[in-house]
Design an enzyme around this catalytic site. Structure first.
Site, PDB file in Angstrom:
ATOM      1  N   CYS A   1      -4.844   2.435  -3.609  1.00 17.90           N
ATOM      2  CA  CYS A   1      -3.610   2.960  -2.990  1.00 17.90           C
ATOM      3  C   CYS A   1      -2.463   1.959  -3.150  1.00 17.90           C
ATOM      4  CB  CYS A   1      -3.810   3.311  -1.516  1.00 17.90           C
ATOM      5  SG  CYS A   1      -5.105   4.502  -1.229  1.00 17.90           S
TER       6      CYS A   1
ATOM      7  N   LYS B   1     -10.139  -1.400  10.700  1.00 17.64           N
ATOM      8  CA  LYS B   1     -10.207  -2.556   9.792  1.00 17.64           C
ATOM      9  C   LYS B   1     -10.547  -3.831  10.551  1.00 17.64           C
ATOM     10  CE  LYS B   1      -7.139  -0.638   6.325  1.00 17.64           C
ATOM     11  NZ  LYS B   1      -8.030   0.009   5.357  1.00 17.64           N
TER      12      LYS B   1
ATOM     13  N   HIS C   1       0.877  -1.178   0.000  1.00 16.39           N
ATOM     14  CA  HIS C   1       0.000   0.000   0.000  1.00 16.39           C
ATOM     15  C   HIS C   1       0.914   1.228   0.000  1.00 16.39           C
ATOM     16  CE1 HIS C   1      -2.682   2.962   1.962  1.00 16.39           C
ATOM     17  NE2 HIS C   1      -3.682   2.207   1.570  1.00 16.39           N
TER      18      HIS C   1
ATOM     19  N   GLN D   1      -4.380  -5.188   6.875  1.00 16.57           N
ATOM     20  CA  GLN D   1      -5.409  -6.032   6.254  1.00 16.57           C
ATOM     21  C   GLN D   1      -5.527  -7.395   6.903  1.00 16.57           C
ATOM     22  OE1 GLN D   1      -7.665  -5.285   4.081  1.00 16.57           O
ATOM     23  NE2 GLN D   1      -6.924  -3.221   3.676  1.00 16.57           N
TER      24      GLN D   1
ATOM     25  N   ASP E   1       3.237  -4.679   8.032  1.00 21.52           N
ATOM     26  CA  ASP E   1       2.020  -3.874   7.981  1.00 21.52           C
ATOM     27  C   ASP E   1       0.835  -4.846   8.036  1.00 21.52           C
ATOM     28  OD1 ASP E   1      -0.274  -2.647   7.103  1.00 21.52           O
ATOM     29  OD2 ASP E   1       0.614  -1.713   5.332  1.00 21.52           O
TER      30      ASP E   1
HETATM   31  N1  C6P Z   1      -6.215   0.424   3.029  1.00 18.71           N
HETATM   32  C1  C6P Z   1      -8.037   0.051   1.463  1.00 18.71           C
HETATM   33  O1  C6P Z   1      -9.125   0.339   0.943  1.00 18.71           O
HETATM   34  P1  C6P Z   1      -4.856   3.576   7.526  1.00 18.71           P
HETATM   35  O2  C6P Z   1      -5.504   4.448   6.501  1.00 18.71           O
HETATM   36  O3  C6P Z   1      -3.656   4.241   8.154  1.00 18.71           O
HETATM   37  O4  C6P Z   1      -5.803   3.013   8.528  1.00 18.71           O
HETATM   38  O5  C6P Z   1      -4.318   2.274   6.730  1.00 18.71           O
HETATM   39  C2  C6P Z   1      -3.467   2.419   5.634  1.00 18.71           C
HETATM   40  C3  C6P Z   1      -3.188   1.080   5.035  1.00 18.71           C
HETATM   41  C4  C6P Z   1      -1.915   0.539   5.183  1.00 18.71           C
HETATM   42  N2  C6P Z   1      -1.625  -0.688   4.724  1.00 18.71           N
HETATM   43  C5  C6P Z   1      -2.540  -1.455   4.103  1.00 18.71           C
HETATM   44  C6  C6P Z   1      -2.156  -2.824   3.641  1.00 18.71           C
HETATM   45  C7  C6P Z   1      -3.825  -0.951   3.900  1.00 18.71           C
HETATM   46  O6  C6P Z   1      -4.742  -1.705   3.288  1.00 18.71           O
HETATM   47  C8  C6P Z   1      -4.170   0.356   4.361  1.00 18.71           C
HETATM   48  C9  C6P Z   1      -5.520   0.948   4.109  1.00 18.71           C
HETATM   49  C10 C6P Z   1      -7.572   0.812   2.682  1.00 18.71           C
HETATM   50  O7  C6P Z   1      -7.347  -0.853   1.014  1.00 18.71           O
HETATM   51  C11 C6P Z   1      -7.766   2.282   2.523  1.00 18.71           C
HETATM   52  S1  C6P Z   1      -6.687   2.993   1.339  1.00 18.71           S
END
Ligand code: C6P
Length: 405
Positions: free
Chosen positions: A363, A225, A122, A202, A199
């Protein structure tokens, strides 16, 4: 507790609503999951019963709020099998956690050091490291992916060297659903003396990582999430690493003593928790974890695998539909396109039928570049989704195809 999806759905008020005159089919869980009333109630209880700032007051409300917030840290610590509560840092989410570590490594990296990212990341796990490379002169290397959406581990082995200082990979790809072999990645990186950040944004609504067993140096996730609220997440770090990294932000609560000549910093975890945190969010994160554990991750995984298997089988019956991400180990995320049709158009028609999916690059532009596509339609399933909802998705995609071809 027996897994009963109809009973579980009753916990989620939003799942009872209609969108565009149709019962909502929410399949955008990878963007954010829905919230059960147990989590919503924990927020209402805090604001209506014991709202106060934490770690600051001698009064009863402040102590109650502090106890609840620290109890949530304890729930998170136990859930992820972390050795000490002080190794759990509350942040605003995964993006914040990664930036905190990237910022800290500025004082560690030297020109010519190498850091390794994967092709499946991401943007949150790419951009902060690129910015770090600009500031330090470190070099960013990439573990490549293959057509199935899996990382090519022999290539990773070739990339690793004595110059590698840090490796950062996601546990599960948000765009494709691939479950990465993080156990092997961590072991291979450690053999070269490199630290590893995973990370887990997910991963944590689908499985329950044991962080001590993984022996990972840093692990991050976002509460929203995993059925918790937005604006809160965690950074796990091994104590030795957290001691080594400098604070990310300065402010109240992260200090031991302040004079105009010199400031000394608070002990972990407070050294990284400047300012008033998202108190209700932290407490509700704990409630979300309790909720998920009451259902049970084995049951969650079993049900989601059933949804993934059935949806994959039925979608592939549609002529001209291609699924991106066919890894042997994947979670309940299906990224697909209809031949010659833009994903945005499919998503818009599905929305008219009450079906929420995400469209675009998610993203994760490098993945889209790999497949030479602008984006995909992404249906991401949670444990509260049903086989009937999969049927609604499949019918919707068929209708979209008819309307758009
Ligand atoms: N992915 C998606 O629709 P935040 O925004 O900080 O809570 O998470 C960011 C993020 C980081 N790593 C991974 C693997 C992610 O999937 C995400 C967030 C969402 O896939 C929103 S872009």
């Amino acid at each position: 507790m027996a897994f009963n999806v109809s009973d579980i759905r009753k916990d989620f008020p939003i799942l009872q609503r209609e969108v565009n005159g149709k019962p909502l089919v929410y399949l955008d869980n990878a963007a954010t999951t829905q919230k059960p009333r147990q989590v919503i109630n924990s927020i209402v209880d805090y604001y209506s019963g014991y709202n106060a700032n934490i770690h600051r007051g001698v009064h009863t409300l402040s102590q109650e709020a502090t106890d609840a917030y620290e109890a949530a840290r304890g729930i998170i610590q136990q859930h992820f099998n972390v050795e000490k509560p002080s190794e759990v840092i509350f942040t605003s989410g995964t993006t914040h956690s990664i930036n905190l570590v990237a910022n800290g490594f500025e004082s560690i990296l030297q020109t010519g050091d190498e850091i390794v990212v994967s092709a499946l990341e991401h943007h949150s796990n790419i951009v902060p490291w690129q910015m770090l490379c600009e500031r330090t002169g470190a070099i960013l290397k990439v573990i490549p992916m293959n057509e199935e959406g899996e990382l090519v581990l022999p290539e990773f082995k070739n990339i690793l060297s004595a110059r590698t200082k840090l490796v950062f990979v996601n546990h599960i790809s948000n765009a494709l659903g691939t479950i990465n072999p993080i156990e092997e990645i961590i072991a291979m990186a450690h053999e070269k003396g490199a630290a590893v950040l995973i990370d887990g944004a997910q991963a944590c609504c689908h499985l329950k990582p044991d962080l001590q067993k993984l022996d990972v140096d840093f692990y991050t996730t976002s509460a929203h999430k995993m059925c918790g609220p937005t604006g809160v997440g965690i950074l796990y770090g091994k104590e030795a690493w957290l001691q080594k990294l400098p604070p990310y932000q300065g402010g109240g609560e992260m200090i031991s003593e302040v004079t105009f000549e010199k400031t000394t910093y608070a002990e972990l975890p407070h050294k990284f928790e400047a300012g008033t945190p998202n108190i209700a969010g932290g407490i509700a994160f704990g409630a979300a974890i309790d909720y998920l554990n009451a259902i049970g991750f084995e049951q969650i995984e079993k049900h989601e695998n059933e949804l993934l298997f059935y949806a994959t089988k039925e979608l592939l019956k549609i002529d001209g539909l291609r699924i991106y991400g066919t890894a042997a180990r994947k979670t309940s995320v299906i990224s697909f396109n209809l031949s010659g049709i833009h994903p945005y158009d499919v998503g818009t028609i599905l929305d008219k039928m009450g079906i929420a999916v995400r469209t675009g690059h998610h993203c994760a532009q490098p993945i889209m570049d790999y497949y030479k596509i602008p984006g995909t339609v992404r249906a991401s399933f949670a444990f509260y989704n049903t086989l009937e909802e999969v049927n609604r998705l499949v019918d919707g995609v068929k209708k979209a195809k008819l309307m758009l071809s």
